[in-house]
Design a protein around this motif. Sequence first.
Motif, PDB file in Angstrom:
ATOM      1  N   LEU A 140       0.834  -1.084   0.079  1.00  0.00           N
ATOM      2  CA  LEU A 140      -0.034  -0.095   0.065  1.00  0.00           C
ATOM      3  C   LEU A 140       0.935   1.217  -0.066  1.00  0.00           C
ATOM      4  CD1 LEU A 140      -2.736  -1.254   2.312  1.00  0.00           C
ATOM      5  CD2 LEU A 140      -3.103  -0.815  -0.072  1.00  0.00           C
ATOM      6  N   PHE A 148     -10.818  -0.265  -0.767  1.00  0.00           N
ATOM      7  CA  PHE A 148     -10.095  -0.593   0.685  1.00  0.00           C
ATOM      8  C   PHE A 148      -8.775   0.062   0.234  1.00  0.00           C
ATOM      9  CE2 PHE A 148     -13.633  -2.859   1.987  1.00  0.00           C
ATOM     10  CZ  PHE A 148     -13.621  -3.161   3.066  1.00  0.00           C
ATOM     11  N   LEU A 179      -6.974   2.749   2.817  1.00  0.00           N
ATOM     12  CA  LEU A 179      -5.746   2.091   3.508  1.00  0.00           C
ATOM     13  C   LEU A 179      -4.417   2.808   3.263  1.00  0.00           C
ATOM     14  CD1 LEU A 179      -6.720  -1.525   3.592  1.00  0.00           C
ATOM     15  CD2 LEU A 179      -6.658   0.077   5.644  1.00  0.00           C
ATOM     16  N   GLU A 180      -4.390   3.409   1.933  1.00  0.00           N
ATOM     17  CA  GLU A 180      -2.852   3.575   1.761  1.00  0.00           C
ATOM     18  C   GLU A 180      -2.467   4.934   2.512  1.00  0.00           C
ATOM     19  OE1 GLU A 180      -2.620   4.901  -2.425  1.00  0.00           O
ATOM     20  OE2 GLU A 180      -4.155   6.437  -2.422  1.00  0.00           O
ATOM     21  N   PRO A 181      -1.179   5.010   2.791  1.00  0.00           N
ATOM     22  CA  PRO A 181      -0.839   6.110   3.871  1.00  0.00           C
ATOM     23  C   PRO A 181      -1.084   7.526   2.998  1.00  0.00           C
ATOM     24  CG  PRO A 181       0.956   5.137   2.615  1.00  0.00           C
ATOM     25  CD  PRO A 181      -0.144   4.342   2.399  1.00  0.00           C
TER      26      PRO A 181
END
Lengths: 652, 371, 415
Positions: A17, A622, A626-628
């Motif tokens: 991610l 998602f 979820l990725e920073p």
Amino acid sequence: MANIENFATPSSAMGALKRPVVTKGWREWVFTVDHKKLGIMYMATAMFFFVVGGLEAVLIRLQLALPNGKILNADLYNQMFTMHATTMVFLFVMPMAAGFANYFIPLQIGARDVAFPRINAFGFWALLFGGLFINLSWFLGGAADGGWFMYAPNSGPIFSPSHGVDFWALGLQIAGIASLTGAINLIVTILNMRAPGMKLMRMPIFTWMILVVQFLLAFAVPVITVALFLLSFQRNFGATFFDVAAGADPLLWQHLFWIFGHPEVYILILPSFGIISEVLPVFSRKPLFGYPFVVFSGAAIGFVGWGVWAHHMFASGLGPVSVAVFSISTMAIAVPTGVKIVNWTLTLWGGKLWFTTAMKFAIGLIVLFTIGGLSGVTHSVAPSDTQQTDTYYIVAHFHYVLFGGAVLGLFSGFYYWWPKMFGKMLNEKLGTWNFWFMVIGMNLTFGPMHILGLQGQPRRMYQWTENRAGEGFFNLAFWNLIASIGSLVLVVGVFLFLVNIFITARSGKVAPLDPWGARSLEWMTSNPPKEHNFDSIPTVHHLDEFFHRKYAEDANGQMQQIATAEEVLKQLEDNADAHIHMPSPSYWPIVIAFGLPVTCLGVIYSIPLAIFGGLIILMGAFGWALEPSTAPDTDFDPPSSSNTSKDVVHVG
Amino acid sequence: MFTPGSKYLIAITGLSAVSFALYMLLVHPSAIGAVALIGLLAATSLLTGITLFTRDGHASEGQTSAAALDTPTPSMWPLVGAAGFALLLVGTITTPIVFIFGIVAMLAALVEWTVQAWSERSSADVAYNAQIRQRILNPIEYPILAAVGIAVIIFSFSRVMLAINKDAGAIIFIAAAAAISLVGVLISVRPQLKKSIVGTIAVVAALGLVGAGIAGMGVGMREELVVAAQEDHYAHKECGAEKSEHFDKGVSETISATSGADATIELIDGKLTAHAQGIEGLQDSITVRRSNPINIIFRNKDAGEFRLSAYLGKTKVADGVSEDLITCTQLLPQGAEQWLTFTIAKPSVSGEPYTLSIPGLAGQSVEVVVP
Amino acid sequence: MNHIKNASDAASRVNMLTRVIGRLKPVILGTAGTMFLASCATNAPQDTWQPKGPNAQKIDSLQKPVFAVAGIIGLIVAAAVTYSIIKFRDRGQPIPKQSHGNPALEITLTIIPALILAVVGVFTFRTVFDLNKTSDTQMIINVTGQQWWWEYDYPANNEYGITQPIITSGQLVIPVGTKVMLRETSRDVIHSYWIPALNGKRDAVPGRITINRIEADEPGIYAGQCTEFCGLSHANMRMEAVALSKEDFAKWVANQLKPYAAPAEGTLAKEGETVFLNQCTRCHQVNGLTRADGTPVIAAPDENVWSGAVPNLSHLMSRNTFAGAMFDLLTPECRNDVWKSDSASFGAKYLAGVSEPCLNQTDLRGWLRNAPAKKPMYANPAQLAATGGKYRGMPNLGLSESDIEKLVAYLLTLK
């Protein structure tokens, strides 16, 4: 709390991610969230579909050049005109306007990007995949063949047995998602991200028109979404929304379609109105005449545009009361449109006119759009509309509006903003040829259609017969031939533009910083702009801020130059912001957008595939969540390139 | 790339996949066996996915166990899990719904507990650990909570709407919509409003809605709906003069077309008359087109309840046996109207006309001529 | 505006030019108008500017002034733009004053078009209601559209001698000077009925009855065309309204009501009747036709064709067209003779029908040989999963040449 650095940072813990950091090659474009790159991709996509739609138009005209044309058969002809309109409306004019808006709105309001950069990227990819999806039908048993208006019940599974209409309906849903996300994004951007001091009534007129258009989109697209869902359910799942034997009413579709469809007309035309409202003042060396009137007439069009849809249905037997009321409201909308024409003309009046190609296209728009607008007034008169509707007179009318209006405006925008976008000047000489070929071509093509229509040639006929063409040298056969020849002239014109792009890319003159003596904020930065647009965000004191930084009145009331563009820019650079936060690229917009056509293919061919597409979308959502929010400097190679000159930080 | 923990789980997943495939292909599959093996496969792939995704068990050199550095944070999941187990037990002896709630609570506790426990070992920083937990669970929690919330609202509201009568329903609907807009406006003009106040309003509204929903469930559906459900009037089973109670008197209003019908048939003072679209005056016969869906409107202006019945000829059901083709409107009270759609495929033959008539009202009929 | 006075000689020459153009404007306007009219086709059958009946006339007298007003406004805008282009082009004048407009001028220029439109609106309003008047209808005809032809049925009407309903197709026959109401609907998709010389168009919407009033001043044939896109052969869905004098109309009615006359035994036409009975009567009705055992033949198009109806072929040769008015039943010379005749002799010529020398053998035989090749239709139900095996249009019947010969002879007897 000791030794925290021994533990994983968010980035490495998230594994797959991470946010993409490559800024070279294809990944620079595919994962970008930069509004300027997306703007260019929107425009390139739109230009591609313009060529596709144009070729479809040429085939149509070749088929109709002579009586009993044999180039296309009836089925193919019906697909051709359906896809010509669909392509031009949804895949050329709308994305092209979206491209201009994407590129120039943040620049014009002094912002560094749009409010939702990843949604912006998603919107583009959804549009591209939606467009490709619709056109996929050509290779899978035939394209949609019910006309872009797709009236029920002719769009039903019995009357249109190929999968074309399914592709059309679902593809437009995808494009609709793109439009909706884009609309919300631009509205939020314009309302919240303006530079300090830029009040609403100091916004450039192009920004204003785009704002109106985005509101129109936000309310119109849901209507067509509903209609398309009804159609898809009727075709794919046995619903009976338009099935007369089940007690339904086919006019329901017409109402839904035109409640969307008429605001859509303004969605197509207002961006071009905005563009030429930028171009005319620049090349007249004076501000737009009656700026508040132009703003409010645009807004008025945006409101009244919702109350005129039934004028597309004057012949459908609505009853005299509805017909009379919609007839009057249609006349009413001519007034704000007329206000714009008056203001453009008066902007020219008393100016110091410089006839660049951009200016030529803009002036062409005033005259040709006026013709289209006036022919529109002639069929706002409902009784005469019953003679004119569904004849070539209507084709002539809306091509003067959409080609003479929307397309010429967009071309004006190309010539005006090309140096801004690419740092090179499009060739003006070739541009003049381009202009004349297009204007003469369009008048040759669409001018005769007035006569064809008034003398009784209906639209959407794959052949016409000499029996109904009349006598004399100037009979309908003559005018059909002229229109077909005109379309070839038009093709040459568009081809010259493509040649111009090619030549400019190969060996164009490097553009000066301010080639046109422009007036608005987008010119107060380098050509092309840096990734972060402005080194420091300017504070706005005037409408036409850039002009007023360059010029001031002297004691005699004469405008005198007080600073060059270079000096204005230098001042901004010298006061550059210490910290500039830019959004990081992302993998997920394109992933989610890709899931959409997969799902739609599944709806047509097999439900498991649709579930698979749904899973792609879910997975993408998602990943998106979820990725920073940012890529750490250590992810870059070489590490943290952004720290070299200025501290540009990428954040979500 | 692959941590030891994940290798183990990958192997187990692969094994269960193979055993599932073998079972399905070689052994004569039973439903229970298939479900068990596919359950195993799903469970192991989930665990494998989480391990791969989180890189759990990735022991890099120099790393001390986070658990050793920090004490665990308080957790409500043991409580939820225990409560779930209790519900499950209660459910086995009472009603299945309690049992299901128990299972859901236990599943939720299981997932949340697992992830929380894992996240707390990932570093020594509590805030950072909480962030990791949120990052993984929020995208699951929020959609589920939102879906549950919407379901509860819809369920409660629909119970209320089914219980009260139609007019009150419209008023409540408008009032609720107005209240929501009002609160929305309030919040938007006073954005600095305290969180607790907004929260209180939301909780009160939610509790009120759920309470009303439960009350509505207790009261049950309104009389008309109960009767309608028993009668199955949508089936149009009989077109005679029989009396039946129907709730939806104004059914024509639910049809999109309200104009342009072929003809309007009216019952006034015991007489049946036709008014064909576009033709002046009243007629005693209407001419319609063959093989074309015909829409007519029936309007009862007489005291009493009547239905319009259309005789559409005979249809052959077997050799030498034919049956009358009849369709009809519902029984309409005075002042009501209804839309009727039918198609006649064969032209009229003299002696056997197509007719529109009122069951129980002799001598009144409108002839339908099909040229 | 001061600086403009300082403009060079070139500018004053341009000024003079514009003044000359200004003086020539009426001439230019007149010439342009004439040129526009001269550049149109003569006698285009569907010309919307050639009304031949009161309803079309009302539309025409409303729209012509609107066109004129629109044209004048267009010329004013074009002139203003042209003037600005010539007068204000960059000749080195200083940058003009940065004026942001003139609200008074602006409001004036908003109100003027609004007033013009208000006037147009009033007249539009009146005409809309005028055209929708139905109370004085004298005759009613039910018009049914389907892919891709029109059916006309005349309900019984003693005043015009229509003692029993008449069903016909291809050509709508009406008496002149009679206010005829068309009650339109459709069996499948939306079509639109349009005879430009008589009235504007009105859609035929399935499930709805729409009302369209026509009236013809003079006997003659008035051409029209389906104008709502209705699928594959939309272009081939034509119509012709035939206006006959009242006496001629009575003759036409009498002919339509004439009982069926079987061909004489032993003729080619009689053999054709047998072929017709075997091949055509599943769908096509000929009123009065009986089988060998004397039972009447009732065609069942609803069992074979999706729209559930096909043209009734009784008195086929009293019409001039077939296949949805796509093809003429008359040869080009005979057709010209009918279409170009004056209103006095038209009735007799039309009522003469189609005789053997005038029959358009090429198209009729081609049609019988392979109909879908002549007119695009979904004639093969194998390609149509959704219709349950029903045709959408006439299929290729695979008739032998001798059968076609016989059929043509038979059809010629259906006067």
